[in-house]
Design an enzyme around this catalytic site. Structure first.
Site, PDB file in Angstrom:
ATOM      1  N   HIS A 115       0.817  -1.302  -0.054  1.00  0.00           N
ATOM      2  CA  HIS A 115      -0.017   0.024   0.159  1.00  0.00           C
ATOM      3  C   HIS A 115       0.808   1.441  -0.035  1.00  0.00           C
ATOM      4  CE1 HIS A 115       0.142   0.947   4.440  1.00  0.00           C
ATOM      5  NE2 HIS A 115       0.024  -0.533   4.529  1.00  0.00           N
ATOM      6  N   ASP A 127       6.316   0.164   6.364  1.00  0.00           N
ATOM      7  CA  ASP A 127       4.618   0.125   6.150  1.00  0.00           C
ATOM      8  C   ASP A 127       4.076   1.255   5.224  1.00  0.00           C
ATOM      9  OD1 ASP A 127       2.203  -0.297   6.361  1.00  0.00           O
ATOM     10  OD2 ASP A 127       1.866   0.042   8.750  1.00  0.00           O
ATOM     11  N   GLU A 161      -4.963   2.057   2.599  1.00  0.00           N
ATOM     12  CA  GLU A 161      -5.111   0.996   3.453  1.00  0.00           C
ATOM     13  C   GLU A 161      -5.366   1.107   4.819  1.00  0.00           C
ATOM     14  OE1 GLU A 161      -3.692  -2.412   6.233  1.00  0.00           O
ATOM     15  OE2 GLU A 161      -2.761  -0.346   5.818  1.00  0.00           O
ATOM     16  N   GLU A 162      -4.626   2.281   5.364  1.00  0.00           N
ATOM     17  CA  GLU A 162      -4.478   2.430   6.799  1.00  0.00           C
ATOM     18  C   GLU A 162      -5.747   3.145   7.404  1.00  0.00           C
ATOM     19  OE1 GLU A 162      -2.252   1.349   8.689  1.00  0.00           O
ATOM     20  OE2 GLU A 162      -0.379   1.288   7.570  1.00  0.00           O
ATOM     21  N   ASP A 189       3.021  -6.889   3.341  1.00  0.00           N
ATOM     22  CA  ASP A 189       2.604  -5.651   4.266  1.00  0.00           C
ATOM     23  C   ASP A 189       3.055  -5.729   5.681  1.00  0.00           C
ATOM     24  OD1 ASP A 189       1.583  -3.150   5.257  1.00  0.00           O
ATOM     25  OD2 ASP A 189      -0.303  -3.870   5.259  1.00  0.00           O
ATOM     26  N   HIS A 259       4.053   2.416  12.493  1.00  0.00           N
ATOM     27  CA  HIS A 259       3.233   3.810  12.903  1.00  0.00           C
ATOM     28  C   HIS A 259       3.976   4.787  13.736  1.00  0.00           C
ATOM     29  CE1 HIS A 259      -0.718   1.127  11.923  1.00  0.00           C
ATOM     30  NE2 HIS A 259       0.081   0.999  11.078  1.00  0.00           N
TER      31      HIS A 259
HETATM   32 ZN   LIG Z   1       0.781  -1.516   6.374  1.00  0.00          ZN
END
Ligand SMILES: [Zn+2]
Length: 292
Positions: A115, A127, A161-162, A189, A259
């Site tokens: 993503h 990510d 995606e998130e 991912d 994140h």
């Molecule tokens: Zn991800």
């Protein structure tokens, strides 16, 4: 590791709902990492209509340990929250797609992706910049080795995606509307770390067929061929009968970066990233050459 995150992340994703039911004014969550540092980790959280939408934030693990000590010493401590986050209006955005058309079965598609979007604290290097780059690398390796796939190999950098999986949902919707036949879908991912195996999801016979190839990966210490979650962005294709394959890298350090501001390019090991891409390319080669 991934399972530990899976077991703990409901504190972030649903903590505000539970706290509000108890009459909480706000919720403060310890970041979802085993790393003890000063980097708070963000991520999705939600509310339900029946309870108040109280402020929710995540603090760093060092901050959480400090708060715990202070709370034990001073029962009447006050906590001041000053937050400036906001939800902005939606904007039009796009999945990015590239493919090599199959020479014999162009209508049979093997889709591979990661993503494009990431949380704004870091760069989204693990990510999911890693997954996007690894997916692109498959087409590059095929071209470099002079391999013309029999089936169409399509790379998709999924958008959003998130924040709601909307790129992936739209992709699956269009695939169904256009009557495209997706034989298999693969996703990376879980960070750009050393590949350990693949998680498989789909019809038992097809999954068993893929597991027969595991011996070809064992010499590279890629030996974990389990039944599991293929990936969030390929999941919407499952109801079209597509077999899902998720790359499983070593996840021991992933949640140190996940994140947060540490998810940046210098924290991705080039060699480990390449080994993941090579494993994915080998799997796509087998899927294309032998079918499932
Ligand atoms: Zn991800």
């Amino acid at each position: 590791v991934g399972a530990a995150y899976g077991g703990a992340v409901n504190q972030r994703s649903q903590g505000a709902i539970v706290a509000a039911r108890y009459g909480a004014l706000a919720v403060i969550v310890r970041s979802m990492t085993t790393g003890i540092d000063d980097y708070p980790h963000t991520g999705a959280m939600r509310y339900v209509d029946t309870v108040a939408k109280i402020p929710a934030c995540a603090i760093s693990t060092k901050g959480a340990e400090h708060l715990s000590v202070v709370l034990k010493q001073h029962k009447d401590i006050r906590f001041f929250l000053n937050m400036n986050c906001q939800t902005l209006p939606d904007e039009v955005s796009y999945n990015v797609v590239g493919e090599i058309k199959g020479s014999e079965h162009p209508d049979e598609i093997i889709v591979v992706g990661g993503h494009l979007d990431s949380w704004d604290l870091g760069e989204g290097a693990h990510d999911d910049g890693a997954g996007v780059v690894q997916s692109m690398e498959i087409l590059y390796l095929f071209k470099k080795l002079g391999i013309r796939p029999k089936r169409t190999v399509r790379i998709v950098a999924f958008m959003n995606e998130e924040n709601g999986v909307r790129g992936a949902n739209k992709y699956a919707e269009l695939a169904a509307a256009n009557k495209e036949k997706h034989m298999a879908a693969m996703e990376s991912d879980s960070g750009g770390f050393s590949p350990m195996g693949f998680q498989l999801h789909g019809e038992a016979g097809k999954v068993a067929h893929i597991k027969q190839w595991s011996g070809l990966f064992t010499p590279y210490f890629i030996y974990e061929f389990g039944n599991g979650h293929g990936g969030t962005d390929i999941e919407p294709l499952a109801k079209q009968g597509t077999t899902l394959i998720g790359l499983s890298p070593n996840s021991q350090r992933y949640f140190d970066y996940h994140h947060c501001a540490l998810d940046k390019l210098e924290n991705v090991d080039e060699r480990e990233l390449e080994m993941g891409a090579a494993a994915m390319a080998a799997m796509v080669y087998l899927l294309d050459h032998y079918g499932i």
